[in-house]
Motif scaffolding. Sequence first.
Motif, PDB file in Angstrom:
ATOM      1  N   ILE A 126      -1.601  15.359 -23.060  1.00  0.00           N
ATOM      2  CA  ILE A 126      -1.059  14.493 -22.016  1.00  0.00           C
ATOM      3  C   ILE A 126      -1.636  13.085 -22.147  1.00  0.00           C
ATOM      4  N   VAL A 127      -0.745  12.103 -22.037  1.00  0.00           N
ATOM      5  CA  VAL A 127      -1.140  10.698 -21.963  1.00  0.00           C
ATOM      6  C   VAL A 127      -0.646  10.163 -20.625  1.00  0.00           C
ATOM      7  N   ILE A 128      -1.554   9.626 -19.818  1.00  0.00           N
ATOM      8  CA  ILE A 128      -1.207   9.124 -18.491  1.00  0.00           C
ATOM      9  C   ILE A 128      -0.776   7.663 -18.584  1.00  0.00           C
ATOM     10  N   SER A 129       0.354   7.343 -17.948  1.00  0.00           N
ATOM     11  CA  SER A 129       0.826   5.961 -17.897  1.00  0.00           C
ATOM     12  C   SER A 129       1.108   5.593 -16.448  1.00  0.00           C
ATOM     13  N   PRO A 130       0.563   4.495 -15.953  1.00  0.00           N
ATOM     14  CA  PRO A 130       0.818   4.097 -14.559  1.00  0.00           C
ATOM     15  C   PRO A 130       2.223   3.559 -14.333  1.00  0.00           C
ATOM     16  N   VAL A 131       2.974   3.382 -15.418  1.00  0.00           N
ATOM     17  CA  VAL A 131       4.320   2.825 -15.292  1.00  0.00           C
ATOM     18  C   VAL A 131       5.219   3.436 -16.354  1.00  0.00           C
ATOM     19  N   ASP A 132       6.501   3.616 -16.019  1.00  0.00           N
ATOM     20  CA  ASP A 132       7.476   4.076 -16.993  1.00  0.00           C
ATOM     21  C   ASP A 132       7.754   2.933 -17.975  1.00  0.00           C
ATOM     22  N   LEU A 140       0.833  -1.205   0.000  1.00  0.00           N
ATOM     23  CA  LEU A 140       0.000   0.000   0.000  1.00  0.00           C
ATOM     24  C   LEU A 140       0.862   1.247   0.000  1.00  0.00           C
ATOM     25  N   ALA A 141       1.939   1.230   0.788  1.00  0.00           N
ATOM     26  CA  ALA A 141       2.837   2.390   0.836  1.00  0.00           C
ATOM     27  C   ALA A 141       3.492   2.631  -0.521  1.00  0.00           C
ATOM     28  N   PHE A 142       3.877   1.537  -1.172  1.00  0.00           N
ATOM     29  CA  PHE A 142       4.490   1.675  -2.497  1.00  0.00           C
ATOM     30  C   PHE A 142       3.484   2.238  -3.504  1.00  0.00           C
ATOM     31  N   LEU A 143       2.250   1.710  -3.463  1.00  0.00           N
ATOM     32  CA  LEU A 143       1.223   2.172  -4.385  1.00  0.00           C
ATOM     33  C   LEU A 143       0.924   3.655  -4.172  1.00  0.00           C
ATOM     34  N   LEU A 144       0.829   4.083  -2.900  1.00  0.00           N
ATOM     35  CA  LEU A 144       0.566   5.494  -2.604  1.00  0.00           C
ATOM     36  C   LEU A 144       1.717   6.380  -3.071  1.00  0.00           C
ATOM     37  N   SER A 145       2.948   5.903  -2.889  1.00  0.00           N
ATOM     38  CA  SER A 145       4.096   6.698  -3.325  1.00  0.00           C
ATOM     39  C   SER A 145       4.115   6.836  -4.849  1.00  0.00           C
ATOM     40  N   GLN A 146       3.729   5.775  -5.557  1.00  0.00           N
ATOM     41  CA  GLN A 146       3.668   5.834  -7.017  1.00  0.00           C
ATOM     42  C   GLN A 146       2.574   6.795  -7.481  1.00  0.00           C
ATOM     43  N   CYS A 147       1.447   6.748  -6.786  1.00  0.00           N
ATOM     44  CA  CYS A 147       0.356   7.663  -7.139  1.00  0.00           C
ATOM     45  C   CYS A 147       0.766   9.108  -6.919  1.00  0.00           C
ATOM     46  N   PHE A 148       1.441   9.369  -5.794  1.00  0.00           N
ATOM     47  CA  PHE A 148       1.895  10.738  -5.524  1.00  0.00           C
ATOM     48  C   PHE A 148       2.922  11.173  -6.560  1.00  0.00           C
ATOM     49  N   SER A 149       3.847  10.255  -6.930  1.00  0.00           N
ATOM     50  CA  SER A 149       4.857  10.570  -7.935  1.00  0.00           C
ATOM     51  C   SER A 149       4.206  10.844  -9.292  1.00  0.00           C
ATOM     52  N   LEU A 150       3.184  10.066  -9.616  1.00  0.00           N
ATOM     53  CA  LEU A 150       2.468  10.275 -10.869  1.00  0.00           C
ATOM     54  C   LEU A 150       1.753  11.626 -10.864  1.00  0.00           C
ATOM     55  N   TYR A 151       1.127  11.972  -9.724  1.00  0.00           N
ATOM     56  CA  TYR A 151       0.438  13.265  -9.603  1.00  0.00           C
ATOM     57  C   TYR A 151       1.417  14.419  -9.765  1.00  0.00           C
ATOM     58  N   ARG A 152       2.588  14.304  -9.158  1.00  0.00           N
ATOM     59  CA  ARG A 152       3.595  15.368  -9.273  1.00  0.00           C
ATOM     60  C   ARG A 152       4.074  15.499 -10.721  1.00  0.00           C
ATOM     61  N   SER A 153       4.272  14.366 -11.411  1.00  0.00           N
ATOM     62  CA  SER A 153       4.659  14.425 -12.821  1.00  0.00           C
ATOM     63  C   SER A 153       3.564  15.088 -13.653  1.00  0.00           C
ATOM     64  N   TYR A 154       2.326  14.779 -13.325  1.00  0.00           N
ATOM     65  CA  TYR A 154       1.194  15.364 -14.059  1.00  0.00           C
ATOM     66  C   TYR A 154       1.154  16.885 -13.867  1.00  0.00           C
ATOM     67  N   GLN A 155       1.372  17.336 -12.657  1.00  0.00           N
ATOM     68  CA  GLN A 155       1.364  18.773 -12.396  1.00  0.00           C
ATOM     69  C   GLN A 155       2.483  19.467 -13.172  1.00  0.00           C
ATOM     70  N   ASN A 156       3.642  18.840 -13.228  1.00  0.00           N
ATOM     71  CA  ASN A 156       4.757  19.400 -14.010  1.00  0.00           C
ATOM     72  C   ASN A 156       4.421  19.427 -15.495  1.00  0.00           C
ATOM     73  N   ALA A 157       3.798  18.360 -15.985  1.00  0.00           N
ATOM     74  CA  ALA A 157       3.494  18.264 -17.414  1.00  0.00           C
ATOM     75  C   ALA A 157       2.472  19.310 -17.836  1.00  0.00           C
ATOM     76  N   ARG A 158       1.558  19.650 -16.952  1.00  0.00           N
ATOM     77  CA  ARG A 158       0.521  20.618 -17.302  1.00  0.00           C
ATOM     78  C   ARG A 158       1.104  21.979 -17.672  1.00  0.00           C
ATOM     79  N   THR A 159       2.257  22.320 -17.122  1.00  0.00           N
ATOM     80  CA  THR A 159       2.852  23.626 -17.406  1.00  0.00           C
ATOM     81  C   THR A 159       3.274  23.764 -18.857  1.00  0.00           C
ATOM     82  N   LEU A 160       3.455  22.634 -19.556  1.00  0.00           N
ATOM     83  CA  LEU A 160       3.907  22.680 -20.945  1.00  0.00           C
ATOM     84  C   LEU A 160       2.781  22.997 -21.924  1.00  0.00           C
TER      85      LEU A 160
END
Length: 575
Positions: A35-41, A11-31
């Motif tokens: 946007i295409v969302i991917s749950p994995v690199d 659960l901790a790993f999943l939450l950390s991945q979700c937070f990391s994905l959200y942060r990447s999404y916020q960064n991407a929005r500035t461009l």
Amino acid sequence: MALLLLSSISLAFLLSQCFSLYRSYQNARTLGLPIVISPVDPRNILWQLVRPRIQPLLRLLPNNLIQFAIISNPTWSFWDKAAVHQRLGPALVLVCPGINHIWVADPDAVTTILTNRKEFPKPNLYNILNVFGRNVDTVNGEEWTRHRKLTASCFNERISSHVWDESLRQAEAMLSHWLTAEKGRVRDMVDDTRIVTLHVLSAAGFGVRQDFGGGVRKVPEGHTMSFRDSLMLILFHLAMVLTFSFNLNLMLSRFMPKRIQRVGTAVKEFRQYMDEMLDNERQAMTTKQGASKPNLINTLIRESDEAKADANKNTSLFRLTDDEIKGNIFIFNLAGHDTTANTLAYAISLLAIHSEYQTWLAEELDHVLDPEKAADYESTYPRLKRCQAIMYETLRLYGPVTYIPRDASANEVLPLSTHAPQHPPIPPRSLITLNLHAIHTSPAAWGPDPLAFRPTRWIIPPSSPPTLASPRSVFDAETPLVPPAGSFIPWSVGPRVCPGMKFAQVEFAAVMSAVFARCRVAPSLAGAVAGEVLGGERLEEARRLLRGCVEDSGFEAVTLAMRRPEDVVLQFEER
């Protein structure tokens, strides 16, 4: 208790991945890009192992997730061509946990990015090619300047002339082998082109001439594996080699699986081959005969040793260590044979499918080549415009490099023509990827038939036919097409353009001219009788099967190649 602990960790790993994905999404929005969302690199090793098994399920995803299913495939840019970019625009962002992948298919932006090497350097993922030493393809900054200065002199007109002569010799031997096969029926064309390009590289690159019938396929005394087999195993298992690069003995341990031991043996054997090349070349350079041979390795050694001996220079900045020379030898082997071999295999297969272009090429060869004397490089190569057109069209559709990754310096702006100058800078933890196949198959650059194999698009016919007052032949009056900037970049552009571009062009022209000046090629069927001339529906079936082999391509090593080369069956006959 153990189950609860495991669940908590998951659960901790999943939450950390979700937070990391959200942060990447916020960064991407500035461009301000699609946007295409991917749950994995997609580069994740575990994902690469799992994806092929669940690929059919990915196709069942809803429309708003189908883009992820497409882009998660490492070969997606080859399969998709320009389709995704036509739907979403010249640039898009694949948002992943911890990183944003910015895919670019805008010719102007691509030209700007590749021209500005300091602002858009090569990323660390190129380090996988540092297996035997740092080299001109993987380094950046001043280190790249040093490598480029010392390697650029390897590629000159003397080398080109040597490449031409050796390519003709190897091609003629290969063609004789094909024509003496049972009724000209050949199953190993793809493998034979690899042998030719390795032998050309061996002669022009390392000063060792090989015979087509043996050469790099033979295991010399003191070795347990041939040069060819050791190189091929390394190329096909680069990730494994990188994983164990810290300890070769671990790979060779008897406790390791046989497959890992065999790859370890390949690394050991290839290092021994390179040590022998360096020793033999240094010994040969002490003699007049050895010093006069034009090849890549003695140029590298000479340039490096001269810089080392110059007391007025900082030798750490101007020379190459032996490990760096080996690293560059490995890159020469990778870029100097694998890419050209695949291009030759694709071109011969495409000409077998599209026989009308064999006639088109033969017309030029009959005009340029004199059957009474050998074709020399200086007077022949520049006139083989149609031959080069076939190479360019093959590279446009089946280029060995499908994309080019780049990092961005701090505060750099993505140079899209559709963006305003004040557009926000590229966010941190972003990787720019230049989508070559999308650029090479864009209708905007290549017209209404960008997916068609049509080499004639590369030739501009003369505006008026030859006359008595202007007796130049129609072939000499043809002009090669210069495509718009950024729309055709198989060797890259700018300061980091491939130094072996001319090497590859000369080798391709020599091999193709030798083969198609003497023979014609047609697809055959696996169950056909050797020498049987197919016609009607059976010929169309053979073309369809061969086209299937060509289209069924992917990254078999580090470049695009046919996945089923053993299914390529061709019929060669003298014309």
